[in-house]
Motif scaffolding. Structure first.
Motif, PDB file in Angstrom:
ATOM      1  N   GLY A 106      -3.180  -0.375   4.772  1.00  0.00           N
ATOM      2  CA  GLY A 106      -3.492  -0.874   3.442  1.00  0.00           C
ATOM      3  C   GLY A 106      -4.986  -0.987   3.231  1.00  0.00           C
ATOM      4  O   GLY A 106      -5.714  -1.452   4.115  1.00  0.00           O
ATOM      5  N   ALA A 159       0.845  -1.199   0.000  1.00  0.00           N
ATOM      6  CA  ALA A 159       0.000   0.000   0.000  1.00  0.00           C
ATOM      7  C   ALA A 159       0.879   1.247   0.000  1.00  0.00           C
ATOM      8  O   ALA A 159       1.819   1.362   0.801  1.00  0.00           O
ATOM      9  CB  ALA A 159      -0.911   0.000   1.215  1.00  0.00           C
ATOM     10  N   CYS A 171      -2.212   0.507  -4.490  1.00  0.00           N
ATOM     11  CA  CYS A 171      -1.503  -0.739  -4.165  1.00  0.00           C
ATOM     12  C   CYS A 171      -0.701  -1.201  -5.377  1.00  0.00           C
ATOM     13  O   CYS A 171      -1.115  -0.985  -6.521  1.00  0.00           O
ATOM     14  CB  CYS A 171      -2.482  -1.825  -3.741  1.00  0.00           C
ATOM     15  SG  CYS A 171      -3.352  -1.468  -2.200  1.00  0.00           S
TER      16      CYS A 171
END
Length: 484
Positions: free
Chosen positions: A308, A204, A267
């Motif tokens: 994330g 992330a 991501c």
């Protein structure tokens, strides 16, 4: 008295400016500043009224010997744009603006100053307070929600104002008399969010554009300033080529401001992270080179994201959004063929937000030509629709057609020449002044707009020049004194 205004002249004006800076007044939250004005007018025994939209008028009787002069309306708006630097802790609903004096200017500590249009409000309040000002009958009109679509002026009760001459105190260039302005509309695209689970094991990251100047999307659209959303999108397009998946994009705060910052959470497969940093470093250098002269503070930063995201955008939706933003025009579209240096038509990519179930993109179009405004709105609308967005266009606001034979303009020109032995410039402005709407609400209103020198309005670098304010104040009083 705050140290920022200590010793500044005219003292009564700066005292009023400091007083209203202490009262939070975001658009849609003008109740406290409105109540302050109504209460003070009541203490002075002045007639005052408020319409259903929150617009306020205070009536000042003529000073001795000026009773037969036709009434003049001094008009300003109560609300201010609320922008701050990312590292500034400030609650615009509750905290006062912290004034700073820096050499020849008054500014604020990490936030917008509110000189737009605190200058106009303070002028009216100072005239209300100062018993030495010579004037005929006056109406002090304070409108609301100017910065978020001119809502107060649009819903102004015509019976609130009896004057047929109006001084709009909402311009930002000393020595310029404005007699026309652009009309405008907002065009908003919305995508229904489709999401997929974040691929297992992916990294992330947070991509941020920051350090830009920002500014007014009308007055400063011709400066070549960086648009954080457009720059961010260029970077996201490059990172998408490495397989990056976007989870959220958020940038800009106001429909009428050039966005200064934009951030995206994304991501990426672990093996692509090093290449992503190289891409961002290269693009950051490119942006810095492109904007070196006009917006040299730009920074593009890629760093680990603290948390994330569980999901990312559907790949087709991500492609549609990024390609749409890449396709949208942003900036000057056409210069005026009649007035040298005047932007005729422009469009600005203003705000992007990722909400719970939608991604929303707000754009703003302006033009002094009704037909060109329609054209640029339709262009933006078509691009958004081709990109899969559901599109909504605002009602907008009308332009203000110049009247070079205006009696009020001739009075203002004469007063300026008497004070400063030179002619003021007569201009139109590429921004949405309330004059266009007020003229529609109250037919036959003769109007002129002016103000002192200000810079970087709608940004935390907003500033007003002290000596210019003093000259502007004298000019206002000369007009009131000379009106017949």
């Amino acid at each position: 008295m705050t140290d920022a205004i200590r010793g500044l002249e005219p003292q009564i004006f700066w005292n009023c400016f400091a007083a209203i800076a202490a009262i939070p007044r975001p658009s849609g939250h003008e109740e406290r500043i409105g109540n302050y004005i109504l209460e003070r007018a009541g203490q002075l025994g002045l007639e005052r009224a408020k319409d259903d939209s929150g617009n306020i008028v205070v009536k000042l009787p003529a000073t001795p010997g000026k009773e037969r002069v036709a009434s003049i309306c001094l008009q300003s708006h109560l609300d201010m744009v609320c922008e701050k630097n990312a590292d500034k802790v400030h609650d615009f609903l509750n905290d006062p603006i912290e004034l700073l004096r820096q050499g020849e200017v008054v500014t604020a500590n990490g936030t917008t100053l509110g000189a737009d249009n605190g200058i106009g409000v303070a002028t009216a309040l100072a005239i209300m307070e100062d018993q030495t000002v010579e004037h005929g009958p006056l109406e002090l009109l304070f409108t609301v929600e100017e910065e978020t679509g001119l809502a107060g002026a649009k819903n102004l009760s015509p019976s609130l104002v009896s004057s047929r001459s109006l001084l709009n105190l909402d311009s930002e260039e000393e020595g310029a008399l404005y007699i026309g302005c652009a009309g405008g509309k907002d065009t908003v695209g919305r995508w229904q969010l489709l999401r997929q689970p974040t691929p297992a094991g992916w990294v992330a990251l947070r991509l941020t554009v920051k350090g830009l100047k920002g500014g007014h999307s009308g007055l400063e659209i011709d400066k070549g300033l960086g648009n954080a959303i457009k720059l961010q999108n260029r970077a996201l397009m490059r990172l998408a080529g490495l397989g990056a998946r976007v989870a959220a994009i958020n940038g800009g705060n106001m429909r009428n401001a050039i966005p200064r910052e934009c951030a995206a959470v994304l991501c990426l497969a672990p093996e692509q992270v090093a290449q992503a940093h190289a891409v961002v470093a290269d693009l950051g250098a490119t942006f810095a080179a492109e904007l070196a002269t006009v917006d040299p503070g730009v920074h593009l930063v890629l760093e680990p994201s603290e948390a994330g995201p569980a999901t990312v955008l559907d790949p087709q939706l991500q492609r549609q959004v990024l390609q749409t933003i890449a396709s949208l025009p942003s900036g000057v579209q056409r210069m005026s063929a009649d007035i040298a240096g005047l932007v005729e038509t422009s469009t600005n990519v203003s705000v992007i937000t990722t909400e719970q179930d939608k991604l929303v993109l707000i754009t703003s179009q302006r033009s002094s030509s009704a037909s060109r405004l329609t054209e640029v709105v339709e262009t933006v609308q078509c691009i958004l629709e081709l990109g899969g967005a559901v599109v909504e266009t605002s009602e907008g606001y009308p332009g203000w057609q110049p009247n070079v034979d205006s009696p009020l303009l001739k009075l203002a020109q004469r007063c300026y020449r008497n004070l400063y032995q030179k002619d003021p410039e007569v201009k139109a402005i590429h921004a949405g002044l309330e004059c266009g709407i007020i003229g529609e609400r109250i037919p036959g209103m003769d109007m002129v707009s002016f103000g002192p020198n200000m810079e970087k309005v709608h940004s935390p670098d907003e500033r007003v020049y002290i000596e210019s304010v003093a000259r502007y104040w004298k000019f206002v009083l000369e007009i009131l004194k000379s009106a017949q």
